[in-house]
Design a protein around this motif. Structure first.
Motif, PDB file in Angstrom:
ATOM      1  N   ASP A  40      37.919  57.948  41.727  1.00 43.85           N
ATOM      2  CA  ASP A  40      38.025  58.524  40.389  1.00 43.85           C
ATOM      3  C   ASP A  40      38.563  57.535  39.362  1.00 43.85           C
ATOM      4  OD1 ASP A  40      37.366  61.438  40.962  1.00 43.85           O
ATOM      5  OD2 ASP A  40      38.968  61.058  42.412  1.00 43.85           O
ATOM      6  N   LYS A  41      39.342  56.571  39.827  1.00 47.29           N
ATOM      7  CA  LYS A  41      39.890  55.587  38.891  1.00 47.29           C
ATOM      8  C   LYS A  41      40.141  54.276  39.619  1.00 47.29           C
ATOM      9  CE  LYS A  41      43.472  54.800  35.385  1.00 47.29           C
ATOM     10  NZ  LYS A  41      44.556  55.393  34.589  1.00 47.29           N
ATOM     11  N   PHE A  42      39.747  53.179  38.977  1.00 48.96           N
ATOM     12  CA  PHE A  42      40.050  51.846  39.472  1.00 48.96           C
ATOM     13  C   PHE A  42      41.176  51.235  38.642  1.00 48.96           C
ATOM     14  CE2 PHE A  42      35.877  51.964  41.496  1.00 48.96           C
ATOM     15  CZ  PHE A  42      36.098  51.217  42.648  1.00 48.96           C
ATOM     16  N   PHE A  43      42.080  50.554  39.338  1.00 42.34           N
ATOM     17  CA  PHE A  43      43.128  49.759  38.716  1.00 42.34           C
ATOM     18  C   PHE A  43      42.851  48.325  39.164  1.00 42.34           C
ATOM     19  CE2 PHE A  43      44.580  53.986  39.638  1.00 42.34           C
ATOM     20  CZ  PHE A  43      45.405  54.371  38.589  1.00 42.34           C
ATOM     21  N   ILE A  44      42.387  47.479  38.262  1.00 43.93           N
ATOM     22  CA  ILE A  44      41.912  46.147  38.638  1.00 43.93           C
ATOM     23  C   ILE A  44      42.783  45.076  37.995  1.00 43.93           C
ATOM     24  CG2 ILE A  44      39.964  44.545  38.598  1.00 43.93           C
ATOM     25  CD1 ILE A  44      38.095  46.943  38.544  1.00 43.93           C
ATOM     26  N   ASP A  45      43.250  44.166  38.828  1.00 43.41           N
ATOM     27  CA  ASP A  45      44.059  43.055  38.330  1.00 43.41           C
ATOM     28  C   ASP A  45      43.167  41.991  37.697  1.00 43.41           C
ATOM     29  OD1 ASP A  45      46.475  44.120  39.251  1.00 43.41           O
ATOM     30  OD2 ASP A  45      46.211  43.241  41.238  1.00 43.41           O
ATOM     31  N   ASN A  89      41.982  43.644  43.630  1.00 40.40           N
ATOM     32  CA  ASN A  89      41.894  42.369  42.924  1.00 40.40           C
ATOM     33  C   ASN A  89      40.468  42.028  42.520  1.00 40.40           C
ATOM     34  OD1 ASN A  89      40.642  41.325  45.294  1.00 40.40           O
ATOM     35  ND2 ASN A  89      42.621  40.699  46.124  1.00 40.40           N
ATOM     36  N   GLY A  90      39.509  42.902  42.877  1.00 37.36           N
ATOM     37  CA  GLY A  90      38.127  42.714  42.448  1.00 37.36           C
ATOM     38  C   GLY A  90      37.304  41.786  43.316  1.00 37.36           C
ATOM     39  N   CYS A  91      37.839  41.365  44.460  1.00 35.68           N
ATOM     40  CA  CYS A  91      37.129  40.392  45.304  1.00 35.68           C
ATOM     41  C   CYS A  91      36.032  41.005  46.176  1.00 35.68           C
ATOM     42  CB  CYS A  91      38.130  39.662  46.204  1.00 35.68           C
ATOM     43  SG  CYS A  91      39.046  38.361  45.363  1.00 35.68           S
ATOM     44  N   TYR A  92      35.918  42.335  46.171  1.00 32.23           N
ATOM     45  CA  TYR A  92      34.951  42.993  47.056  1.00 32.23           C
ATOM     46  C   TYR A  92      34.044  43.938  46.269  1.00 32.23           C
ATOM     47  CZ  TYR A  92      37.757  40.933  50.669  1.00 32.23           C
ATOM     48  OH  TYR A  92      38.423  40.014  51.458  1.00 32.23           O
ATOM     49  N   PRO A  93      33.165  43.398  45.447  1.00 31.89           N
ATOM     50  CA  PRO A  93      32.286  44.248  44.641  1.00 31.89           C
ATOM     51  C   PRO A  93      31.368  45.122  45.486  1.00 31.89           C
ATOM     52  CG  PRO A  93      31.609  41.941  44.499  1.00 31.89           C
ATOM     53  CD  PRO A  93      32.949  41.959  45.164  1.00 31.89           C
ATOM     54  N   GLY A  94      30.963  44.642  46.670  1.00 40.59           N
ATOM     55  CA  GLY A  94      30.098  45.449  47.527  1.00 40.59           C
ATOM     56  C   GLY A  94      30.764  46.743  47.946  1.00 40.59           C
ATOM     57  N   MET A  95      32.022  46.670  48.344  1.00 38.78           N
ATOM     58  CA  MET A  95      32.740  47.876  48.745  1.00 38.78           C
ATOM     59  C   MET A  95      33.021  48.763  47.538  1.00 38.78           C
ATOM     60  SD  MET A  95      33.897  49.689  51.180  1.00 38.78           S
ATOM     61  CE  MET A  95      34.137  48.682  52.660  1.00 38.78           C
ATOM     62  N   ALA A  96      33.346  48.152  46.406  1.00 35.84           N
ATOM     63  CA  ALA A  96      33.545  48.947  45.190  1.00 35.84           C
ATOM     64  C   ALA A  96      32.283  49.723  44.848  1.00 35.84           C
ATOM     65  CB  ALA A  96      33.939  48.035  44.027  1.00 35.84           C
ATOM     66  N   ASN A  97      31.138  49.068  44.959  1.00 37.40           N
ATOM     67  CA  ASN A  97      29.864  49.718  44.660  1.00 37.40           C
ATOM     68  C   ASN A  97      29.584  50.858  45.631  1.00 37.40           C
ATOM     69  OD1 ASN A  97      27.348  49.789  43.120  1.00 37.40           O
ATOM     70  ND2 ASN A  97      26.368  49.093  45.007  1.00 37.40           N
ATOM     71  N   GLU A  98      29.914  50.653  46.909  1.00 41.07           N
ATOM     72  CA  GLU A  98      29.699  51.699  47.918  1.00 41.07           C
ATOM     73  C   GLU A  98      30.509  52.945  47.592  1.00 41.07           C
ATOM     74  OE1 GLU A  98      28.014  53.222  51.502  1.00 41.07           O
ATOM     75  OE2 GLU A  98      27.524  51.473  50.258  1.00 41.07           O
ATOM     76  N   LEU A  99      31.764  52.761  47.211  1.00 39.80           N
ATOM     77  CA  LEU A  99      32.613  53.900  46.873  1.00 39.80           C
ATOM     78  C   LEU A  99      32.123  54.605  45.612  1.00 39.80           C
ATOM     79  CD1 LEU A  99      36.053  52.256  47.649  1.00 39.80           C
ATOM     80  CD2 LEU A  99      35.001  54.120  48.926  1.00 39.80           C
ATOM     81  N   VAL A 100      31.672  53.828  44.634  1.00 42.89           N
ATOM     82  CA  VAL A 100      31.146  54.418  43.399  1.00 42.89           C
ATOM     83  C   VAL A 100      29.894  55.230  43.699  1.00 42.89           C
ATOM     84  CG1 VAL A 100      30.042  53.878  41.191  1.00 42.89           C
ATOM     85  CG2 VAL A 100      32.165  52.724  41.838  1.00 42.89           C
ATOM     86  N   LYS A 101      28.982  54.664  44.484  1.00 42.34           N
ATOM     87  CA  LYS A 101      27.731  55.365  44.814  1.00 42.34           C
ATOM     88  C   LYS A 101      27.995  56.672  45.540  1.00 42.34           C
ATOM     89  CE  LYS A 101      25.394  52.348  47.105  1.00 42.34           C
ATOM     90  NZ  LYS A 101      24.268  51.774  47.883  1.00 42.34           N
ATOM     91  N   SER A 130      33.264  37.352  41.720  1.00 45.06           N
ATOM     92  CA  SER A 130      33.417  38.659  42.375  1.00 45.06           C
ATOM     93  C   SER A 130      34.124  39.648  41.459  1.00 45.06           C
ATOM     94  CB  SER A 130      34.200  38.504  43.684  1.00 45.06           C
ATOM     95  OG  SER A 130      33.465  37.758  44.631  1.00 45.06           O
ATOM     96  N   LEU A 131      35.169  39.165  40.787  1.00 47.08           N
ATOM     97  CA  LEU A 131      35.887  40.023  39.841  1.00 47.08           C
ATOM     98  C   LEU A 131      34.941  40.543  38.767  1.00 47.08           C
ATOM     99  CD1 LEU A 131      38.477  41.129  38.405  1.00 47.08           C
ATOM    100  CD2 LEU A 131      38.561  38.912  37.227  1.00 47.08           C
ATOM    101  N   ILE A 132      34.152  39.659  38.181  1.00 46.34           N
ATOM    102  CA  ILE A 132      33.241  40.061  37.107  1.00 46.34           C
ATOM    103  C   ILE A 132      32.213  41.053  37.628  1.00 46.34           C
ATOM    104  CG2 ILE A 132      31.436  39.199  35.560  1.00 46.34           C
ATOM    105  CD1 ILE A 132      33.187  36.618  35.314  1.00 46.34           C
ATOM    106  N   ASP A 133      31.701  40.847  38.840  1.00 40.82           N
ATOM    107  CA  ASP A 133      30.757  41.796  39.434  1.00 40.82           C
ATOM    108  C   ASP A 133      31.400  43.165  39.603  1.00 40.82           C
ATOM    109  OD1 ASP A 133      28.774  39.900  39.565  1.00 40.82           O
ATOM    110  OD2 ASP A 133      28.994  39.504  41.709  1.00 40.82           O
TER     111      ASP A 133
END
Length: 260
Positions: free
Chosen positions: A116-121, A99-111, A154-157
């Motif tokens: 390989d693919k995000f599905f974001i609501d 749902n995009g509420c955790y940009p910090g964790m998303a960034n960690e996985l990307v780094k 958070s979603l936008i981040d």
């Protein structure tokens, strides 16, 4: 390490279109979207050892090419990092439903190159926090602690993180009659995506919500939006975006080729 486990679908062809995937469902979510069909997963504890989930993935590995983390909200859990590391080690692709509420964790996985693919609501126009709050249960459910402004920020981040690395991205909006998904709302969401997402080949999907399974009981008698209605809303979004699709029980996934 343990994770809050909800269940597994050993072989799914719908959670990552075009791939056979194992889907792992996590418990817990900071939101209470009133139309949520997975609401049994939103709360409660079912801690299991990481090795248990790894064993489930190993059993499915001969039949799949990917693992999808879903929920609930998978990015709530620290265990997702070592689990993604394991999936990468065994040679499977990794998809994340969030749902995009955790940009910090998303960034960690990307780094760490662990997705390989995000599905974001995108549940409502990101520049309309009031409507976003209505959809996500703010003020209706005590479990929703973040304000609508915090949720949309958070979603936008998260979107900026994913978009900046050129990763494959699917955005989705679930539609419920007379609740979310009017022509004006779809136009507003699609216009926002067009203006703010650099990847012009981003996929945007309008999903047919099934009200009878909603978290909020008052929505359960709502008439499902028909395939033809979703198709017309898809044509609205097509005015702004290149790759627009609808998903319905009647016809599965369809690409929208013409705008309105």
């Amino acid at each position: 390490m343990r994770l809050n486990y909800a269940g597994i679908v050993p072989l799914s062809t719908v959670d990552w279109r075009g791939k056979a995937a194992t889907t792992i469902f996590f418990r817990g979510c900071p939101l209470r979207c009133t139309y949520c069909q997975n609401h049994p997963y939103l709360h409660g504890l079912n801690p299991v050892d990481l090795d248990f989930v790894k064993d489930q993935i190993k059993k499915s590995k001969p039949f799949v090419s990917a693992v999808v983390f879903s929920g609930g909200e998978p990015l709530m859990q620290d265990a997702i990092v070592p689990l993604a590391e394991f999936v990468r080690e065994v040679g499977l692709a990794i998809g994340i439903h969030t749902n995009g509420c955790y940009p910090g964790m998303a960034n960690e996985l990307v780094k760490r190159k662990l997705v390989d693919k995000f599905f974001i609501d995108i549940k409502a126009p990101p520049d309309n926090p009031k409507l976003y709050g209505k959809v996500t249960g703010y003020g209706e459910y005590e479990a929703v602690k973040k304000t609508p402004e915090q949720i949309t920020a958070s979603l936008i981040d998260t979107l900026e993180i994913v978009d900046s690395c050129g990763m494959e991205l699917e955005l989705r909006t679930t539609l419920i009659r007379d609740f979310i998904g009017s022509r004006e709302e779809i136009a507003s969401i699609a216009a926002w995506i067009s203006e703010n997402i650099k990847n012009k080949e981003v996929t945007y999907v309008l999903q047919q919500g099934i009200p009878e399974y909603s978290l909020r009981e008052s929505l359960r008698e709502t008439q499902v939006l028909e395939r033809e209605e979703l198709y017309e809303l898809g044509r609205v979004a097509k005015n702004y975006l290149n790759d627009v699709r609808i998903r319905t029980k009647e016809n599965g996934e369809e690409i929208i080729f013409d705008s309105m």
